[in-house]
Design a protein around this motif. Structure first.
Motif, PDB file in Angstrom:
ATOM      1  N   THR A  80      -4.864  -3.907  10.333  1.00  0.00           N
ATOM      2  CA  THR A  80      -5.808  -4.527  10.157  1.00  0.00           C
ATOM      3  C   THR A  80      -5.780  -5.823   9.211  1.00  0.00           C
ATOM      4  N   GLU A  81      -4.728  -5.903   8.371  1.00  0.00           N
ATOM      5  CA  GLU A  81      -4.496  -7.016   7.542  1.00  0.00           C
ATOM      6  C   GLU A  81      -2.753  -7.247   7.490  1.00  0.00           C
ATOM      7  N   ASN A  82      -2.357  -8.164   6.892  1.00  0.00           N
ATOM      8  CA  ASN A  82      -0.759  -8.166   6.718  1.00  0.00           C
ATOM      9  C   ASN A  82      -0.909  -7.377   5.689  1.00  0.00           C
ATOM     10  N   ASN A  83       0.097  -6.303   5.587  1.00  0.00           N
ATOM     11  CA  ASN A  83       0.474  -5.186   4.672  1.00  0.00           C
ATOM     12  C   ASN A  83       1.808  -4.765   4.747  1.00  0.00           C
ATOM     13  N   LEU A  84       2.270  -4.319   3.507  1.00  0.00           N
ATOM     14  CA  LEU A  84       3.502  -3.655   3.415  1.00  0.00           C
ATOM     15  C   LEU A  84       3.295  -2.201   2.916  1.00  0.00           C
ATOM     16  N   SER A  85       3.390  -1.325   3.730  1.00  0.00           N
ATOM     17  CA  SER A  85       3.333   0.011   3.595  1.00  0.00           C
ATOM     18  C   SER A  85       4.477   0.672   3.081  1.00  0.00           C
TER      19      SER A  85
ATOM     20  N   ILE B 177       9.198   5.562   3.525  1.00  0.00           N
ATOM     21  CA  ILE B 177       9.497   4.796   4.721  1.00  0.00           C
ATOM     22  C   ILE B 177       8.696   3.385   4.296  1.00  0.00           C
ATOM     23  N   ILE B 178       9.421   2.126   4.568  1.00  0.00           N
ATOM     24  CA  ILE B 178       8.924   1.117   4.280  1.00  0.00           C
ATOM     25  C   ILE B 178       8.582   0.470   5.775  1.00  0.00           C
ATOM     26  N   THR B 179       7.324  -0.177   5.781  1.00  0.00           N
ATOM     27  CA  THR B 179       6.772  -0.693   6.984  1.00  0.00           C
ATOM     28  C   THR B 179       5.995  -1.847   6.983  1.00  0.00           C
TER      29      THR B 179
ATOM     30  N   SER C 246       0.820  -1.130  -0.212  1.00  0.00           N
ATOM     31  CA  SER C 246       0.040   0.198  -0.032  1.00  0.00           C
ATOM     32  C   SER C 246       0.946   1.097   0.065  1.00  0.00           C
ATOM     33  N   PHE C 247       0.261   2.282  -0.875  1.00  0.00           N
ATOM     34  CA  PHE C 247       0.916   3.617  -0.740  1.00  0.00           C
ATOM     35  C   PHE C 247       0.664   4.428   0.541  1.00  0.00           C
ATOM     36  N   GLN C 248      -0.386   4.189   1.288  1.00  0.00           N
ATOM     37  CA  GLN C 248      -0.848   4.762   2.465  1.00  0.00           C
ATOM     38  C   GLN C 248       0.175   4.835   3.585  1.00  0.00           C
ATOM     39  N   PRO C 249       0.246   5.843   4.353  1.00  0.00           N
ATOM     40  CA  PRO C 249       0.869   5.872   5.680  1.00  0.00           C
ATOM     41  C   PRO C 249       0.635   4.625   6.596  1.00  0.00           C
ATOM     42  N   PRO C 250       1.280   4.318   7.416  1.00  0.00           N
ATOM     43  CA  PRO C 250       1.128   3.163   8.099  1.00  0.00           C
ATOM     44  C   PRO C 250       0.227   3.108   9.116  1.00  0.00           C
ATOM     45  N   HIS C 251      -0.411   4.356   9.646  1.00  0.00           N
ATOM     46  CA  HIS C 251      -1.080   4.348  10.707  1.00  0.00           C
ATOM     47  C   HIS C 251      -2.498   4.438   9.944  1.00  0.00           C
TER      48      HIS C 251
END
Length: 205
Positions: free
Chosen positions: A53-58, A95-97, A39-44
């Motif tokens: 909420t899910e397994n994601n990579l920000s 930033i990769i989270t 996702s391109f969304q910020p982690p928060h």
């Protein structure tokens, strides 16, 4: 050279690069749907009550600066008597989270670390992206992107997460450069029509 949507094209290029080179373990961590889970969304914004909420990579673009190395290039001659301003050159910071939905579980922490390590390996092995690896408006251009690890202090990282108003999650920062946005400005320039040479004879003393 590129049009203004180039920033999003860099987003898509990085997401495609990661998704195309995930191994079986990392692929499964993202629920076998890596493209939608990057996702391109910020982690928060991928959390509810501080829990993912899910397994994601920000893959969040948090800073854009002008590239100083190519900032003062000369105007370019185009279309006869017109001079075109050089493109705007940018460096992008991400930033990769990795975010696991069971964030307090040991297995979730292991998966987050595995996923982060895999992404760092991909960026290390593919530090220069060009030609068929480019997406969006960068496709079919001669541009190339350089991906550089950009370590920032724990203090600055903590400040960044404080702005998210969320507890800190393990993250790394990368810089991508150089990204060009074409200028639409131009100015007229007269061609040289006649040369005049003047000289003065100097006699010996």
């Amino acid at each position: 050279m590129s049009q203004y949507p180039v920033i999003h094209a860099v987003d898509e290029t990085l997401r495609s690069l990661i998704a195309d080179h995930l191994d079986t373990t990392s692929f499964q961590i993202l629920d076998s749907n890596p493209t939608q889970r990057i996702s391109f969304q910020p982690p928060h914004q991928l959390m509810t009550d501080n829990i993912p909420t899910e397994n994601n990579l920000s893959l969040f673009l948090y800073r854009v600066v002008e590239n100083s190395e190519v900032k003062n290039r000369a105007l370019e001659a185009r279309n006869g008597n017109h001079l075109h301003y050089p493109p705007l050159a940018l460096n992008l910071f991400y930033i990769i989270t990795p975010l696991m939905k069971d964030g307090n579980d040991d297995e979730a922490s292991k998966n987050a670390h595995k996923l982060l390590g895999k992404v760092m390996q991909i960026f290390y092995d593919h530090a220069t992206v060009k030609e068929t690896g480019l997406k969006g408006v960068l496709q079919n251009t001669a541009e190339e992107l350089r991906i550089i690890w950009n370590p920032i202090s724990i203090e600055d990282m903590t400040k960044l997460w404080s702005s998210f108003m969320r507890p800190y999650y393990l993250s790394v920062s990368y810089e991508v450069k150089v990204v060009y946005i074409d200028s639409e400005r131009e100015t007229g320039a007269e061609q040289v029509r006649r040369k005049q040479i003047e000289y003065t004879q100097i006699t010996g003393v």
